[in-house]
Design an enzyme around this catalytic site. Structure first.
Site, PDB file in Angstrom:
ATOM      1  N   SER A 166       1.036  -1.229   0.042  1.00  0.00           N
ATOM      2  CA  SER A 166       0.055  -0.066  -0.100  1.00  0.00           C
ATOM      3  C   SER A 166       0.773   1.217  -0.191  1.00  0.00           C
ATOM      4  CB  SER A 166      -1.036  -0.098   1.120  1.00  0.00           C
ATOM      5  OG  SER A 166      -1.788   1.160   1.176  1.00  0.00           O
ATOM      6  N   LEU A 167       0.999   2.178   1.279  1.00  0.00           N
ATOM      7  CA  LEU A 167       1.612   3.180   1.180  1.00  0.00           C
ATOM      8  C   LEU A 167       3.126   2.679   0.766  1.00  0.00           C
ATOM      9  CD1 LEU A 167       2.542   5.929   2.294  1.00  0.00           C
ATOM     10  CD2 LEU A 167       3.093   4.908   4.274  1.00  0.00           C
ATOM     11  N   ARG A 182      -1.964  12.556  -0.610  1.00  0.00           N
ATOM     12  CA  ARG A 182      -2.698  11.086  -0.706  1.00  0.00           C
ATOM     13  C   ARG A 182      -3.577  10.905   0.690  1.00  0.00           C
ATOM     14  NH1 ARG A 182      -0.986   5.595   0.511  1.00  0.00           N
ATOM     15  NH2 ARG A 182      -2.056   4.352  -0.869  1.00  0.00           N
ATOM     16  N   HIS A 217      -8.338   1.422  -0.393  1.00  0.00           N
ATOM     17  CA  HIS A 217      -8.496   0.440  -1.402  1.00  0.00           C
ATOM     18  C   HIS A 217      -9.849  -0.228  -1.400  1.00  0.00           C
ATOM     19  CE1 HIS A 217      -4.096   0.428  -1.122  1.00  0.00           C
ATOM     20  NE2 HIS A 217      -4.018   0.086  -0.075  1.00  0.00           N
ATOM     21  N   GLN A 229      -4.593   1.703  -7.339  1.00  0.00           N
ATOM     22  CA  GLN A 229      -4.159   1.135  -6.011  1.00  0.00           C
ATOM     23  C   GLN A 229      -5.039   1.974  -5.083  1.00  0.00           C
ATOM     24  OE1 GLN A 229      -1.689   2.842  -3.145  1.00  0.00           O
ATOM     25  NE2 GLN A 229      -0.036   1.410  -3.398  1.00  0.00           N
TER      26      GLN A 229
END
Length: 411
Positions: free
Chosen positions: A90-91, A115, A199, A249
């Site tokens: 993820s990140l 983000r 997500h 993503q």
């Protein structure tokens, strides 16, 4: 083969990076660089702030990126290893892109800060949540999500972490209903320390805004393959493709198990988790026994790291120089010239090498230049053609990864 893996959100804690910046100046510089790039004191928040504030998405994301980057820089300075693959959860994908040189650290910080803000705005009032689900088949979890989800209150799988763990993400109301269904099947449920439903379809608006923001930045080429969360395969070195996949993503699940299976298939045997805690290292054990993983976050982790990566270290410069001298074919049978031009310089460098090993340190630039002079003497005495001499020295610099240190000193 070795890969570096970078953790995602949920791994943050107050005090992370404390021991690292106490020992390594490059780590401290990284924290200071983050403060400057973001325009606020992120490092104080990380080291001595409030956990609830740190956990807010817009703070946790740049904080975790900063720690992972600091750890990466420490490892590169101490060991100078080039991993075969980079991937993050993820990140953590942004940490991987930063380590691979696709994004500068400053740009990556600004992107993940934005983000985080966009994610937080997308699901207000704490209505977006995530829960890890274990001890139950992913197909059953998907079935429960479909049974519960509605356009207004969606819930879906946000991460496929391993054969025994997925993460559900969505509206608080629907996530609770799925939890109730799965608890009857004896699923193990663990709410995550995040402040939004990553997500998931709830991130659609945030994803569109992130895409617009990403077009403000440059995406460079990477010499190391970087795995995409969306596809579980390496990114294509194309700016538009990076932006497209980073947008996707936001709303699509992290294909972590698929990513690990990919690097396993490619021959990776070792991974190092760079950043906070050891979440990905623990996940690795559930995915495959064929990849050995260790976490690296604190100075005391160095000994474990050394034990794993010895085979990946560049050869010691002095030892490699001595090996080249011995392997170079001789075409000079004058014993006096050979003694003066080969044996004596070789012995001097041999003593330097022994001293370096005894003191358990790297050779200095001066010592490496002495080895170069030794080789030049050996080549001249053994009557090696100039073109071959240059090839051997260039190969030495390349193999030992010392071009940046020595190229300017060699005529």
């Amino acid at each position: 083969m070795i890969a570096y893996i970078f953790p995602g959100q949920g791994s943050q804690y107050v005090g992370m990076g404390n021991a690292l910046i106490d020992k390594y100046s490059i780590a401290k510089e990284t924290f200071e660089q983050a403060n400057e790039a973001l325009g606020f004191d992120l490092s104080s928040l990380m080291l001595e702030g409030n956990l609830n504030t740190l956990t807010q998405t817009e703070n946790a994301q740049p904080a975790l990126l900063t720690l992972s980057t600091a750890v990466y820089r420490v490892l590169q300075k101490e060991f100078n290893i080039t991993p075969h693959y980079l991937l993050g959860h993820s990140l953590g994908e942004y940490s991987a892109l930063c380590a691979g040189g696709v994004l500068t650290f400053e740009d990556a910080l600004k992107i993940v800060r934005k983000r985080g803000l966009l994610m937080q705005e997308a699901v207000k009032n704490g209505l977006g949540v995530m829960t890890a689900v274990a001890n139950i088949a992913a197909s059953r979890v998907e079935e429960a999500c479909k049974e519960v989800t509605t356009p207004e209150y969606p819930v879906s799988i946000g991460c496929f972490n391993g054969p025994n763990q997925v993460v559900i993400s969505g509206h608080q109301q629907s996530v609770k209903k799925v939890e109730d269904l799965l608890s009857k099947d004896e699923a193990i449920l663990t709410p995550l320390k995040v402040s939004a439903s990553f997500h998931s379809p709830l991130m659609a608006d945030a994803a569109n805004k992130l895409e617009e923001f990403l077009f403000n930045f440059n995406f460079a080429r990477s010499d190391v393959p970087i795995i995409s969360n969306v596809t579980g395969k390496p990114h294509v070195d194309d700016p538009k493709e990076y932006i497209t996949l980073l947008k996707r993503q936001m709303v699509e699940p992290v294909m972590w198990e698929t990513s690990i299976r990919y690097i396993q298939q490619k021959g990776v045997k070792h991974t190092v988790e760079l950043g906070s805690k050891s979440v990905l290292t623990n996940l690795m054990r559930s995915i495959t026994k064929d990849i050995s993983s260790i976490p690296f976050e604190k100075p005391e982790d160095v000994s474990n790291f050394k034990g794993m990566i010895t085979r990946y270290l560049p050869p010691a410069f002095l030892d490699k120089s001595l090996a080249i001298a011995v392997a170079t074919k001789n075409q000079n049978w004058d014993e006096e010239e050979y003694q003066k031009g080969v044996v004596e310089p070789y012995k001097k460098v041999k003593k330097l090498s022994e001293a370096v090993q005894k003191e358990d340190r790297e050779a200095t630039v001066e010592e490496m230049l002495a080895a170069i002079e030794m080789l030049q003497s050996v080549f001249k005495t053994k009557k090696v053609q100039e073109q071959e001499q240059n090839q051997k020295i260039n190969e030495l610099l390349k193999v030992t990864k010392t071009e940046h240190l020595l190229k300017a000193h060699i005529s």
